[in-house]
Design an enzyme around this catalytic site. Structure first.
Site, PDB file in Angstrom:
ATOM      1  N   GLY A 134      -3.777   5.799   9.016  1.00 47.87           N
ATOM      2  CA  GLY A 134      -4.259   4.420   9.015  1.00 47.87           C
ATOM      3  C   GLY A 134      -3.118   3.433   9.157  1.00 47.87           C
ATOM      4  O   GLY A 134      -1.941   3.785   9.054  1.00 47.87           O
ATOM      5  N   GLN A 135      -3.492   2.218   9.402  1.00 45.93           N
ATOM      6  CA  GLN A 135      -2.526   1.130   9.544  1.00 45.93           C
ATOM      7  C   GLN A 135      -2.979  -0.007   8.648  1.00 45.93           C
ATOM      8  O   GLN A 135      -4.042  -0.596   8.873  1.00 45.93           O
ATOM      9  CB  GLN A 135      -2.434   0.651  11.006  1.00 45.93           C
ATOM     10  CG  GLN A 135      -1.481  -0.503  11.221  1.00 45.93           C
ATOM     11  CD  GLN A 135      -0.037  -0.098  11.003  1.00 45.93           C
ATOM     12  OE1 GLN A 135       0.358   1.035  11.316  1.00 45.93           O
ATOM     13  NE2 GLN A 135       0.755  -1.002  10.432  1.00 45.93           N
ATOM     14  N   GLY A 136      -2.219  -0.267   7.619  1.00 47.48           N
ATOM     15  CA  GLY A 136      -2.554  -1.350   6.712  1.00 47.48           C
ATOM     16  C   GLY A 136      -1.944  -2.663   7.155  1.00 47.48           C
ATOM     17  O   GLY A 136      -1.267  -2.759   8.190  1.00 47.48           O
ATOM     18  N   ALA A 137      -2.202  -3.682   6.362  1.00 49.42           N
ATOM     19  CA  ALA A 137      -1.684  -5.005   6.697  1.00 49.42           C
ATOM     20  C   ALA A 137      -0.173  -5.074   6.558  1.00 49.42           C
ATOM     21  O   ALA A 137       0.474  -5.874   7.226  1.00 49.42           O
ATOM     22  CB  ALA A 137      -2.337  -6.055   5.796  1.00 49.42           C
ATOM     23  N   SER A 138       0.409  -4.246   5.705  1.00 50.76           N
ATOM     24  CA  SER A 138       1.847  -4.303   5.459  1.00 50.76           C
ATOM     25  C   SER A 138       2.580  -3.067   5.948  1.00 50.76           C
ATOM     26  O   SER A 138       3.771  -2.936   5.712  1.00 50.76           O
ATOM     27  CB  SER A 138       2.116  -4.483   3.958  1.00 50.76           C
ATOM     28  OG  SER A 138       1.493  -3.443   3.223  1.00 50.76           O
ATOM     29  N   GLY A 139       1.907  -2.178   6.603  1.00 51.42           N
ATOM     30  CA  GLY A 139       2.580  -0.996   7.122  1.00 51.42           C
ATOM     31  C   GLY A 139       1.610   0.140   7.374  1.00 51.42           C
ATOM     32  O   GLY A 139       0.407   0.041   7.114  1.00 51.42           O
ATOM     33  N   LYS A 162       3.053   5.169   2.034  1.00 51.74           N
ATOM     34  CA  LYS A 162       2.916   3.868   2.687  1.00 51.74           C
ATOM     35  C   LYS A 162       4.308   3.387   3.071  1.00 51.74           C
ATOM     36  O   LYS A 162       5.173   3.225   2.206  1.00 51.74           O
ATOM     37  CB  LYS A 162       2.243   2.871   1.757  1.00 51.74           C
ATOM     38  CG  LYS A 162       1.934   1.538   2.423  1.00 51.74           C
ATOM     39  CD  LYS A 162       1.145   0.630   1.490  1.00 51.74           C
ATOM     40  CE  LYS A 162       0.785  -0.664   2.186  1.00 51.74           C
ATOM     41  NZ  LYS A 162       0.009  -1.557   1.309  1.00 51.74           N
ATOM     42  N   ASP A 169      -9.993  -8.588  -4.860  1.00 50.18           N
ATOM     43  CA  ASP A 169     -10.333  -8.088  -3.535  1.00 50.18           C
ATOM     44  C   ASP A 169     -11.107  -6.783  -3.670  1.00 50.18           C
ATOM     45  O   ASP A 169     -10.828  -5.797  -2.982  1.00 50.18           O
ATOM     46  CB  ASP A 169      -9.057  -7.882  -2.712  1.00 50.18           C
ATOM     47  CG  ASP A 169      -9.366  -7.796  -1.213  1.00 50.18           C
ATOM     48  OD1 ASP A 169     -10.465  -8.247  -0.816  1.00 50.18           O
ATOM     49  OD2 ASP A 169      -8.516  -7.298  -0.462  1.00 50.18           O
ATOM     50  N   VAL A 222       0.032   4.008   6.984  1.00 46.37           N
ATOM     51  CA  VAL A 222      -0.303   4.926   5.893  1.00 46.37           C
ATOM     52  C   VAL A 222      -0.280   6.344   6.466  1.00 46.37           C
ATOM     53  O   VAL A 222      -0.899   6.614   7.501  1.00 46.37           O
ATOM     54  CB  VAL A 222      -1.675   4.604   5.286  1.00 46.37           C
ATOM     55  CG1 VAL A 222      -1.989   5.578   4.158  1.00 46.37           C
ATOM     56  CG2 VAL A 222      -1.706   3.165   4.790  1.00 46.37           C
TER      57      VAL A 222
END
Length: 939
Positions: A627-632, A649, A739, A634
């Site tokens: 996956g690709q998170g908002a800050s980097g 992460k 959140d 995964v």
């Protein structure tokens, strides 16, 4: 001329009188004053134009508005300056002229023949003679009388010179005739105004009068009159040659003189300058008769030249004086404290009284409203809600990660006597790992105690922070410059007492290590204090107090380093304002850059302390990006030696806007272990990248289960129970998640549920993209957050209710709406409506309604919901979720395979199309070549 011995004996000494007068004549006419030779010049005949007397008198009185050309002199010297100008008109008149030589200038420049010719010409013009007021006995002193009355008119014009001389002469004649029969007195005052009236009465205006030859004086008579002044007995009555100061509007000046009883004309003391006037009276006649035209033309040119010089000097003096005044006024203006300037009122939002619509909205707001799908009717019905959500939307989209740190964790007030903790951002914060999206604080700003059952007993080391932890609050605005200008807050004893549980080496105050939850509050507090050490930009009101003088607000440290700076800045003028502003901006930018570098070094130093040494690639193998998170990104990996799955992460620190928040997340997760929170394992810093090793949840996120499966009420209850357990733990630590949504709920293959601050984004589709289009995901936000009101930990309870709807219907409410319209609907509609509420049990409805109460006071807490009937009786075990996790995983794999096949088919089709296009092009080229070959053959 009478030879009365008494009269002669009373006359003053000739030498003493001539010495005084000749000195003045030298200053005015350029004489050398070396003798009285001018007294022995021969006499010549003179004429008197009586007709010109009246016109000259009128013109002299009408010329009262004349002002001196020399501003350096007083008004009383105007007559002398004008006479000086007149004397320059004839260079011949630069000889010494005493009081007794009446027409010496005339006799030195003209022969007796010219005077006789002039007299004859005047007689031919005006043959009528009026001698009613003139006797032959007085003829020898007419010119003396003219000199006597010349001081009565101190203002005149050059064009009236000839008329003025004759007028003065006539006035004196009348004056002498008036005092002729009076008794002798020591001094008598003669008023030329009265004389002017008498002469007008005696001489009719309609009769042109000119004097007979009897009016002329002979040289013998003049010498006799000059000799009569040699008697020294009347030295005490020597007339003053200086003119008296004129009154306003050039009133005639009374001159005190001594007159004998029989012949008052002998004692007429002629002041200076009248000789020139009498001469110009005759020269003006010469202009009319045409004689000496070349000389007169030269005189006119020279006179105009001198007058122009006078005017130019006057203009220069006026200009210099005006420039001095302007410069002095500009200095005064520069030193004056001005009011605010260049103020601009760009937008003014008003309400139309007729339509009720907002007027003057900014263009950006109008575009947002039109593109968001909010109709005009909806805007009119809920104007304030529209304003609130637009402001909120801008705040959320434009805020940076550092500001988000203040919104995520609770605020605790310091002691009342602490000046350093005057604003909420200066307070301490307790932090725990939030999600990649925004999160808000719910801490206290008032210190009102709350119920103790949600607090950890170990937090009572700081009573003020423990008592007021859960009062709903909004993050306050940034502190003013006074907060940043104070002494370093981190060194204050008040903050030391509040931060006495920090285990970090970076704390500047003495600390007491504690392994319990106070570590988190002290850690976050230190980060907050470092945030405050940043220099704030200057506040505009402090500038306007000394505008246009450029000055800046200095911190005590800055003042100590440069004590002379304020004195130099206050002397600046408005002309140097742009340069000062540029230098000030440059200094501020330089300070900001230095501060960023300093904070960056502190960040890496702190990361090196809390992170482990070594290369994570040597400890973990088989990294697979999931996956690709908002800050980097995964990744999943296996630990070498134990073969345990972990989630890694990876974040590029240079691209992270919230570096301090990341550090606090790591510190909080290190000291916290809970079965419903994804546990932290280790962290590394390698080549500018931060590697965070966490517990891996192979089942993925709840989003996969929701989108691929249908959950029963028991399974929904299990998810709610585990989520509420994790929220209760966070709330007890003074942290709100803010959140809560299906993306941040992770499951294991056995059905265990844990909260995380990041979501897996392996499922790339339209639904998932909508969830991540806006940081903070507005679809799960509580109304108090959208409406910009104070909020607390119950915002997570609202988000849990929206997640229940998501598990029931497959998606949250308003997911198909734009984010701005979704915010509007959340703020205006209140509790969202279910599509099929009749399919739910009463216990689930009650539980859901309790979670989705619009008013936070009516909303339940995490602890209360854990004791609700729905959780205690209907909720199933976690193992019931295991089949759903496996099913969702299989479907997800199948979707991925289908997506890969579709991509392969698309690639094959593109390749085939390209090949066909190439074949078609080759065929066309061959056809052209064949045609060309056949043509060649025919040729």
């Amino acid at each position: 001329m009478s030879n009365d011995p008494s009269a002669v004996s009373e006359l003053p000494d000739k030498d003493s009188l001539d010495n005084g007068i000749s000195n003045d004549n030298e200053r005015a006419m350029g004489g050398n004053g070396d003798g009285g030779d001018g007294l022995r010049l021969p006499r010549t005949t003179g004429t008197l134009n009586v007709n010109a007397l009246q016109k000259g008198t009128n013109a002299a009185h009408e010329a009262g508005g004349y002002k001196s050309m020399d501003p350096a002199k007083n008004a009383e010297t105007t007559n002398d300056d004008d006479n000086n100008v007149v004397s320059l008109d004839d260079p011949i008149q630069f000889t010494r002229v005493s009081s007794s030589s009446v027409i010496s200038g005339m006799s030195s420049s003209m022969s007796p023949h010219s005077n006789i010719d002039e007299t004859k010409s005047l007689e031919a013009v005006t043959p009528n003679i009026n001698t009613s007021n003139i006797t032959p006995d007085h003829s020898a002193d007419n010119t003396f009388s003219t000199i006597n009355a010349s001081e009565s008119d101190h203002q005149f014009n050059d064009t009236l010179l000839s008329k003025l001389s004759l007028t003065d002469s006539t006035e004196t004649i009348e004056n002498n005739a008036t005092v002729k029969h009076q008794q002798p007195v020591a001094s008598s005052t003669v008023n030329s105004n009265k004389s002017s009236t008498d002469i007008r009465r005696a001489t009719p205006v309609s009769t042109p009068v000119i004097s007979k030859p009897s009016m002329t004086t002979t040289p013998r008579q003049i010498n006799s009159a000059s000799h009569s002044l040699s008697n020294p007995k009347h030295k005490q009555h020597k007339p003053k040659v200086k003119p008296s100061k004129p009154e306003a509007k050039s009133k005639p000046v009374s001159v005190k003189k001594s007159f004998p009883s029989k012949n008052p004309l002998k004692n007429s003391s002629p002041p200076k300058k009248q000789t020139e006037k009498s001469y110009y009276s005759s020269s003006s006649k010469k202009r009319k008769s045409g004689s000496n035209s070349g000389t007169l033309r030269m005189k006119d040119v020279f006179t105009s030249f001198v007058q122009n010089i006078k005017r130019n000097s006057q203009d220069d003096k006026r200009a210099s004086s005006s420039s001095n005044n302007s410069s002095s006024s500009s200095i005064t203006t520069a030193l004056r404290i001005s009011t605010p300037y260049n103020a601009k009122h760009i937008h003014h939002v008003g309400v139309d009284s007729k339509t009720g619509e907002y007027t003057g909205l900014p263009e950006e707001w109008e575009k947002l409203l039109t593109s968001s799908g909010i109709s005009k009717r909806e805007q009119q019905q809920n104007m304030q809600a529209v304003m609130d959500i637009v402001k909120f939307y801008q705040d959320v989209t434009e805020t940076n990660g550092e500001d988000k740190m203040f919104k995520t964790f609770n605020t605790t007030t310091g002691l009342p006597g602490s000046p350093q903790v005057s604003t909420p951002p200066a307070n301490s914060f307790n932090k725990f790992p939030p999600s990649t999206s925004d999160s808000h604080n719910y801490g206290s700003r008032t210190g009102t105690p709350m119920s103790n059952h949600v607090m950890s007993p170990t937090l009572n080391t700081d009573s003020s922070s423990a008592n007021g932890k859960f009062i709903p609050s909004r993050p306050a605005p940034k502190p003013p410059s006074s907060a940043s200008a104070s002494a370093p807050i981190i060194k204050s004893p008040v903050m030391n007492s509040a931060a006495n549980v920090s285990p970090l080496k970076q704390t500047h105050a003495p600390t007491t290590p504690n392994r319990t939850s106070p570590n988190r509050s002290s850690i976050s507090r230190n980060a907050t204090l470092k945030k405050e050490e940043q220099p704030l930009p200057p506040i505009p009101p402090t500038k306007s107090k000394t505008s246009p003088i450029i000055s800046t607000a200095h911190t005590p440290q800055q003042v100590a380093q440069s004590p002379k700076a304020p004195a130099q800045e206050t002397v600046t003028t408005p002309t140097s304002k742009p340069a000062q502003a540029r230098s000030l901006s440059k200094e501020l930018n330089e300070k900001k850059r230095e501060e960023r570098e300093r904070r960056k070094k502190q960040l890496y130093a702190k990361l090196n302390e809390i992170c482990s040494d070594g290369d994570p690639s040597t400890k973990y193998a088989n990294l697979v990006k999931i996956g690709q998170g908002a800050s980097g990104g995964v990744y999943t990996a296996y630990e070498i030696g134990t073969n345990v799955s972990v989630a890694i992460k990876q974040m590029n620190l240079e691209k992270q806007p919230k570096k301090e928040l990341i550090i606090n997340e790591i510190l909080v997760m290190k000291g916290s272990k809970h079965p419903n929170i994804v546990n932290f394992i280790d962290s590394y810093v390698l080549k500018g990248d931060l590697w965070v090793i966490m517990e891996y949840m192979e089942g993925g996120s709840l989003t996969d289960v929701v989108t691929h499966c249908i959950l029963t009420e028991g399974q929904i209850g299990a998810v709610c129970r585990e989520t509420l357990s994790g929220l209760e733990f966070l709330h007890s630590k003074g942290v709100l998640h803010r959140d809560i949504k299906s993306d941040n709920i992770l499951l294991s293959m056995e059905g265990d549920i844990k909260l995380t601050d990041f979501g897996f984004c392996a499922q790339i589709n339209e639904l998932n993209l909508k969830r991540t289009t806006m940081v903070g995901t507005p679809y799960w936000m509580a109304p108090e957050v959208v409406s910009r009101k104070e909020y607390g930990p119950k915002v997570d309870i609202w988000s849990l209710g929206i997640m229940i709807i998501e598990m029931i219907e497959g998606e949250p409410p308003y997911l198909n709406e734009t984010p701005l319209r979704a915010l509007y609907l959340i703020a205006t509609n209140g509790t969202p409506k279910l599509k099929e509420p009749e399919n739910l049990s009463s216990s689930l409805k009650k539980f859901l309604d309790w979670c989705l109460c619009v008013e936070p006071e009516d909303r339940a807490s995490a602890t209360e919901l854990l004791h609700d009937e729905y959780i205690t009786e209907i909720a199933e075990a976690n193992s019931s979720l295991a089949p759903l996790v496996k099913l969702a995983r299989l479907k997800k794999v199948a979707e991925n395979m289908d997506a890969d096949e579709d991509n392969d088919d698309d690639n094959d089709n593109e390749h085939i199309n390209k090949t066909n296009n190439c074949d078609d092009n080759n065929d066309s080229k061959e056809t052209v070549n064949l045609d060309v070959t056949e043509d060649d053959k025919q040729k």
